[in-house]
Design a protein around this motif. Structure first.
Motif, PDB file in Angstrom:
ATOM      1  N   VAL A  19     -54.317 112.968  39.627  1.00  0.00           N
ATOM      2  CA  VAL A  19     -53.380 112.548  40.678  1.00  0.00           C
ATOM      3  C   VAL A  19     -54.076 111.626  41.663  1.00  0.00           C
ATOM      4  CG1 VAL A  19     -51.969 113.378  42.589  1.00  0.00           C
ATOM      5  CG2 VAL A  19     -51.952 114.602  40.417  1.00  0.00           C
ATOM      6  N   GLN A  20     -55.336 111.967  42.039  1.00  0.00           N
ATOM      7  CA  GLN A  20     -56.069 111.152  43.007  1.00  0.00           C
ATOM      8  C   GLN A  20     -56.327 109.761  42.458  1.00  0.00           C
ATOM      9  OE1 GLN A  20     -56.776 112.191  46.070  1.00  0.00           O
ATOM     10  NE2 GLN A  20     -57.649 110.219  46.621  1.00  0.00           N
ATOM     11  N   ALA A  21     -56.670 109.664  41.187  1.00  0.00           N
ATOM     12  CA  ALA A  21     -56.923 108.348  40.596  1.00  0.00           C
ATOM     13  C   ALA A  21     -55.653 107.503  40.608  1.00  0.00           C
ATOM     14  CB  ALA A  21     -57.442 108.509  39.179  1.00  0.00           C
ATOM     15  N   HIS A  22     -54.515 108.119  40.333  1.00  0.00           N
ATOM     16  CA  HIS A  22     -53.251 107.383  40.335  1.00  0.00           C
ATOM     17  C   HIS A  22     -52.888 106.921  41.742  1.00  0.00           C
ATOM     18  CE1 HIS A  22     -49.122 106.265  39.806  1.00  0.00           C
ATOM     19  NE2 HIS A  22     -48.703 107.275  40.574  1.00  0.00           N
ATOM     20  N   LEU A  23     -53.068 107.787  42.758  1.00  0.00           N
ATOM     21  CA  LEU A  23     -52.730 107.420  44.132  1.00  0.00           C
ATOM     22  C   LEU A  23     -53.623 106.302  44.637  1.00  0.00           C
ATOM     23  CD1 LEU A  23     -52.095 110.955  45.698  1.00  0.00           C
ATOM     24  CD2 LEU A  23     -50.440 109.338  44.728  1.00  0.00           C
ATOM     25  N   ASP A  24     -54.922 106.347  44.287  1.00  0.00           N
ATOM     26  CA  ASP A  24     -55.837 105.285  44.705  1.00  0.00           C
ATOM     27  C   ASP A  24     -55.480 103.966  44.053  1.00  0.00           C
ATOM     28  OD1 ASP A  24     -57.172 107.014  46.330  1.00  0.00           O
ATOM     29  OD2 ASP A  24     -58.760 107.473  44.873  1.00  0.00           O
ATOM     30  N   SER A  25     -55.062 103.987  42.795  1.00  0.00           N
ATOM     31  CA  SER A  25     -54.635 102.766  42.130  1.00  0.00           C
ATOM     32  C   SER A  25     -53.408 102.186  42.806  1.00  0.00           C
ATOM     33  CB  SER A  25     -54.349 103.066  40.654  1.00  0.00           C
ATOM     34  OG  SER A  25     -53.825 101.923  40.020  1.00  0.00           O
ATOM     35  N   HIS A  26     -52.477 103.038  43.204  1.00  0.00           N
ATOM     36  CA  HIS A  26     -51.285 102.586  43.928  1.00  0.00           C
ATOM     37  C   HIS A  26     -51.673 101.961  45.261  1.00  0.00           C
ATOM     38  CE1 HIS A  26     -47.204 102.664  45.624  1.00  0.00           C
ATOM     39  NE2 HIS A  26     -47.764 103.210  46.705  1.00  0.00           N
ATOM     40  N   LEU A  27     -52.674 102.568  45.948  1.00  0.00           N
ATOM     41  CA  LEU A  27     -53.103 102.065  47.249  1.00  0.00           C
ATOM     42  C   LEU A  27     -53.721 100.679  47.138  1.00  0.00           C
ATOM     43  CD1 LEU A  27     -53.582 102.480  50.263  1.00  0.00           C
ATOM     44  CD2 LEU A  27     -55.715 103.661  49.696  1.00  0.00           C
ATOM     45  N   ILE A  28     -54.476 100.442  46.075  1.00  0.00           N
ATOM     46  CA  ILE A  28     -55.105  99.132  45.882  1.00  0.00           C
ATOM     47  C   ILE A  28     -54.046  98.048  45.722  1.00  0.00           C
ATOM     48  CG2 ILE A  28     -56.521  97.784  44.299  1.00  0.00           C
ATOM     49  CD1 ILE A  28     -58.093 100.287  43.697  1.00  0.00           C
ATOM     50  N   THR A  29     -53.058  98.305  44.866  1.00  0.00           N
ATOM     51  CA  THR A  29     -52.012  97.313  44.643  1.00  0.00           C
ATOM     52  C   THR A  29     -51.180  97.087  45.898  1.00  0.00           C
ATOM     53  OG1 THR A  29     -51.922  98.046  42.354  1.00  0.00           O
ATOM     54  CG2 THR A  29     -50.091  96.698  43.135  1.00  0.00           C
ATOM     55  N   SER A  30     -50.819  98.159  46.593  1.00  0.00           N
ATOM     56  CA  SER A  30     -50.034  98.023  47.825  1.00  0.00           C
ATOM     57  C   SER A  30     -50.801  97.269  48.890  1.00  0.00           C
ATOM     58  CB  SER A  30     -49.644  99.416  48.341  1.00  0.00           C
ATOM     59  OG  SER A  30     -48.858 100.103  47.399  1.00  0.00           O
ATOM     60  N   THR A  31     -52.126  97.508  48.979  1.00  0.00           N
ATOM     61  CA  THR A  31     -52.946  96.802  49.969  1.00  0.00           C
ATOM     62  C   THR A  31     -53.001  95.314  49.676  1.00  0.00           C
ATOM     63  OG1 THR A  31     -54.294  98.780  50.249  1.00  0.00           O
ATOM     64  CG2 THR A  31     -55.229  96.707  51.024  1.00  0.00           C
ATOM     65  N   ALA A  32     -53.122  94.966  48.403  1.00  0.00           N
ATOM     66  CA  ALA A  32     -53.150  93.551  48.037  1.00  0.00           C
ATOM     67  C   ALA A  32     -51.823  92.870  48.378  1.00  0.00           C
ATOM     68  CB  ALA A  32     -53.453  93.404  46.556  1.00  0.00           C
ATOM     69  N   ILE A  33     -50.700  93.533  48.123  1.00  0.00           N
ATOM     70  CA  ILE A  33     -49.387  92.973  48.465  1.00  0.00           C
ATOM     71  C   ILE A  33     -49.250  92.817  49.974  1.00  0.00           C
ATOM     72  CG2 ILE A  33     -46.913  93.463  48.417  1.00  0.00           C
ATOM     73  CD1 ILE A  33     -47.311  94.824  45.739  1.00  0.00           C
ATOM     74  N   TYR A  34     -49.686  93.863  50.724  1.00  0.00           N
ATOM     75  CA  TYR A  34     -49.588  93.816  52.197  1.00  0.00           C
ATOM     76  C   TYR A  34     -50.421  92.679  52.767  1.00  0.00           C
ATOM     77  CZ  TYR A  34     -50.734  95.034  57.009  1.00  0.00           C
ATOM     78  OH  TYR A  34     -50.957  94.977  58.364  1.00  0.00           O
ATOM     79  N   ASN A  35     -51.637  92.476  52.258  1.00  0.00           N
ATOM     80  CA  ASN A  35     -52.502  91.403  52.770  1.00  0.00           C
ATOM     81  C   ASN A  35     -51.896  90.029  52.522  1.00  0.00           C
ATOM     82  OD1 ASN A  35     -54.497  93.136  53.729  1.00  0.00           O
ATOM     83  ND2 ASN A  35     -55.491  93.267  51.713  1.00  0.00           N
ATOM     84  N   MET A  36     -51.279  89.849  51.364  1.00  0.00           N
ATOM     85  CA  MET A  36     -50.649  88.566  51.088  1.00  0.00           C
ATOM     86  C   MET A  36     -49.432  88.334  51.993  1.00  0.00           C
ATOM     87  SD  MET A  36     -49.205  87.036  47.500  1.00  0.00           S
ATOM     88  CE  MET A  36     -50.856  86.668  46.941  1.00  0.00           C
TER      89      MET A  36
END
Length: 464
Positions: A63-80
């Motif tokens: 579960v932690q690995a999946h949540l961290d992967s989601h956080l990476i993608t969301s952070t990249a979208i937010y920064n753009m």
């Protein structure tokens, strides 16, 4: 001069049958002037949807690995979005362009932007789902498997049908080790006299002086094991590893029920090594094909009339076996046996006696126990089309088989005899593994195995 005593053990010839992620926000900001997919230092895979392993998803690490992967993608979208915004407002078509670059829907981009309070600098982009979210694991009543008949447990599909579950779910349980696959081979049926004969044979392989205080098996250096086996030119079905663009091979024959075969008579003794581990006697007496050589009666495209052809002997009876023992096996023993046991070559002093292994007991013969399977695996690697090529392949496999591995089979035989004694002559046991290769590398491989004195005394009392 001592006369060497050689015992020849012959089989019964009466029948031939696989973390946590460290997120670096600065490195996850894409270059707006370039292609989002050309980031060399980014650890983001924006094309990959979060992947769930069925059985591991519900663990904390999964579960932690999946949540961290989601956080990476969301952070990249937010920064753009933040770099493309102006005082918290997004320009025209910005949402559509970002969604296209990340291969997500516009609703996802709008949700992330709204979640960050329209570009707030300290937004929390972490997943809001609880740790035990998601599809719950399907429960399978494994105890019911014991009640299902064996004939309804031969495949994953039939077992899944009997349990009332999906085949894919049951297969994942098999991969995780909750159920196991077992290959079952038919073993000879043993009567009471067969079991007693097996026990007597095992007791006879113990040194008489070591009974009853410290029973130990004999070295078996003066025993020659003899047995016969069919070798085939090819198998009905074969497994090959090919490249994706390779064509499937085509194998043909006139009838798959009449594949060319030759019976061989093999004789082998235990190899001998000196103190440094150098081989001084391979123990390979010989392998003899049951064939005849007949002149061709008429000319064909393959040979002219009169050419000697190799014909397999299809009916190997008692008379054929006797002639091969007298004319081929015994002379080969006298020729290849170590001279230190015999003396000068001019002296023919041999004390050779025949002894039969117990009936219905292939596990008490070196050849059936492992040698034949080993050389057959070597023989199948050689392409053969004729009887002569098959004979050459079998002889080559016989000679190429390492003597060190042949020596290990003799220790396996002794360990099997111990198991036979434990279960009073039955053949329902697993061949024990004593790590012979490791012991051989460290120089601790024994030449003889010991047997418990209580066990030996129990068997002696049972037989009497």
């Amino acid at each position: 001069m001592n006369t060497p005593s050689i015992e020849i053990e012959v089989s019964d010839f009466s029948h031939f049958n696989l973390p946590d992620l460290n997120i670096d926000i600065a490195r996850s900001i894409p270059d707006l002037n370039g292609n989002i997919f050309s980031l060399e230092n980014s650890q983001i895979d924006i094309n990959t949807e979060p992947h769930f392993e069925d059985d591991n998803t519900h663990t904390e690490m999964g579960v932690q690995a999946h949540l961290d992967s989601h956080l990476i993608t969301s952070t990249a979208i937010y920064n753009m979005l933040q770099q493309k915004s102006d005082n918290g407002r997004l320009g025209k078509n910005v949402t559509r362009k970002v969604a296209s670059q990340f291969s997500v829907s516009m609703r996802t981009i709008q949700r992330i932007w709204k979640q960050t309070e329209y570009g707030h600098a300290h937004a929390n982009l972490y997943h809001r789902k609880t740790k035990n979210c998601g599809r719950k694991r399907v429960q399978i009543p494994f105890e019911r498997i014991r009640e299902i008949p064996l004939h309804r447990r031969t495949t994953i599909r039939s077992l899944a049908c009997s349990l009332g579950t999906k085949k894919s779910t049951l297969f994942r349980r098999f991969k995780s080790g909750e159920i196991r696959r077992h290959s079952n081979a038919i073993k000879p049926f043993l009567k009471e006299e067969n079991r007693k004969a097996r026990l007597q044979f095992c007791i006879s392989m113990l040194e008489s002086d070591s009974i009853p205080n410290d029973p130990v098996f004999i070295g078996m250096y003066n025993i020659v094991h003899i047995d016969e086996k069919w070798f085939y030119m090819t198998k009905k079905s074969g497994k090959y590893y090919l490249l994706p663009d390779e064509e499937d091979p085509l194998r043909t024959c006139k009838s798959k029920n009449y594949i060319g075969k030759v019976m061989f008579l093999a004789a082998i003794a235990r190899p001998r090594f000196d103190a440094q581990g150098n081989e001084i006697f391979s123990g390979k007496i010989g392998v003899f094909p049951f064939v005849t050589y007949e002149p061709a009666k008429r000319t064909s495209i393959n040979r002219v009339a009169g050419t000697l052809e190799t014909k397999p002997i299809t009916s190997v009876n008692k008379d054929v076996i006797r002639s091969y023992l007298i004319e081929r096996v015994l002379p080969s023993i006298k020729e290849k046996w170590p001279r230190e046991d015999v003396g000068p070559a001019s002296q023919d002093r041999f004390d050779i006696r025949l002894m039969s292994q117990p009936q219905n007991s292939p596990d008490l013969n070196i050849l059936d126990l492992g040698f034949f399977c080993a050389i057959q695996s070597l023989q199948t690697k050689e392409p053969v089309k004729t009887v002569d090529e098959l004979i050459a392949a079998v002889v080559k496999s016989f000679e190429d088989f390492p003597s060190t591995k042949s020596n290990r089979i003799f220790l396996t035989l002794q360990s099997c005899m111990i198991e036979v004694l434990k279960i009073k002559g039955c053949n329902k046991y697993k061949i024990p593994h004593i790590k012979k290769a490791m012991l051989e590398r460290t120089g601790q491989l024994p030449t003889q195995l010991k047997c418990g004195p209580e066990l030996v005394q129990e068997i002696i009392n049972y037989l009497s």
